[in-house]
Design a protein around this motif. Sequence first.
Motif, mmCIF file in Angstrom:
data_model
loop_
_atom_site.group_PDB
_atom_site.id
_atom_site.type_symbol
_atom_site.label_atom_id
_atom_site.label_comp_id
_atom_site.label_asym_id
_atom_site.label_seq_id
_atom_site.Cartn_x
_atom_site.Cartn_y
_atom_site.Cartn_z
ATOM 1 N N HIS A 158 -64.322 47.045 85.660
ATOM 2 C CA HIS A 158 -63.000 47.675 85.778
ATOM 3 C C HIS A 158 -62.487 48.092 84.401
ATOM 4 C CE1 HIS A 158 -62.459 46.639 90.022
ATOM 5 N NE2 HIS A 158 -63.214 45.592 89.719
ATOM 6 N N ASP A 160 -57.101 47.896 86.951
ATOM 7 C CA ASP A 160 -56.464 46.719 86.380
ATOM 8 C C ASP A 160 -57.304 46.040 85.303
ATOM 9 O OD1 ASP A 160 -58.372 45.881 88.127
ATOM 10 O OD2 ASP A 160 -57.094 44.597 89.316
ATOM 11 N N HIS A 201 -60.615 50.061 90.967
ATOM 12 C CA HIS A 201 -60.021 49.949 92.301
ATOM 13 C C HIS A 201 -59.394 51.280 92.714
ATOM 14 C CE1 HIS A 201 -60.263 45.562 92.296
ATOM 15 N NE2 HIS A 201 -59.728 45.546 91.099
ATOM 16 N N HIS A 243 -62.887 42.474 83.964
ATOM 17 C CA HIS A 243 -61.535 43.043 83.897
ATOM 18 C C HIS A 243 -60.941 42.894 82.497
ATOM 19 C CE1 HIS A 243 -61.572 42.722 88.310
ATOM 20 N NE2 HIS A 243 -60.461 43.428 88.348
HETATM 21 ZN ZN ZN Z 1 -59.211 44.039 89.914
#
Ligand code: ZN
Length: 296
Positions: A22, A27, A52, A264
């Motif tokens: 990500h 995020d 996402h 992330h």
């Molecule tokens: Zn996420």
Amino acid sequence: MVKNTKCGDIFRLNPNVDLHIHTTASDGVFSPVEVVIQAKKKGLGAIAITDHDTTLGLSEIKDNELNYDKGNIIEVVPGIELSTSYQGEEFHILGYYIDPKNPFLIKELDKFSDIREERVKNILERLKYVGIDLDYYEVKNSAEEGSIGRPHIARILVKKGYVSSETEAFEKYLNPTKPGFVKKEKVTPKRAIDLIKESGGLAFWAHPLVSSKNSHELLDDFINWGIEGIEVFHPEQDDVYIKKYWKEKALENGLLVSGGTDFHGYDKSSVDIGDVSIPYSCFKKIKEKGEKDKKL
Ligand code: ZN
Ligand code: AMP
Ligand code: FE
Ligand code: FE
């Protein structure tokens, strides 16, 4: 370099392909370009950017990739991770080799984006009842143009001193049954799989066991809906029997095997880009199918 090339072996050292990352387009904490630089430093052969419900990070990489360090090429798979709901549980579908310019995909993702914005507004309303008053535009701006979600609220709760970590923000305020929780309106897995395929991509069932304890009972459903692979290797599925089970199920059913870190940033876990990966030979099967399907 990795010598053993059997599909599905686990490499915590010398990883080669990380197919779940990500960025700030959703995020994640690092921008798409920062992610690519980091992946190059780690010596990976390929990565997939799987934000996402958005493909906004992909164009940034392409342009910069051309200008950055020409001698040290890394393949970047255009990907996405769609949130879906089935029988009251949340399931994620990964798309690899999607066409981010597909007009149908763009239109659908715009709808998802509206749903996310509305949900964040509702979460902020709910948080007011427990004495937390956050400005919607502060949250919105922190997500820039990307997919806004609970992690953006969590980061502001940390910044403002309401909690000391993002994890605590989820545990205290944002998880189901907590005061700020608002259910997200989601499509079905079948709808997400169709959307990925209509956009020229391959649809993989992401981290089945992270999503539900009963995932094994749903495998036939996911196969009927058209998944082409399973994400077997994921930091939260890090158990030798679980990995063996899902890898065998994938191979028995003629499905591809994928894996990655779901990176992330560093607040959520200590997993770094490439720490969970698949060997290039395994990735090659995905790449060949992904690129072949595109030419059809
Ligand atoms: Zn996420
Ligand atoms: P949303 O899409 O708004 O529902 O947010 C889901 C995202 O929140 C997931 O993809 C994770 O990145 C993150 N998340 C979920 N649970 C936690 C947690 N306990 N701590 C930190 N991040 C979390
Ligand atoms: Fe996921
Ligand atoms: Fe993810």
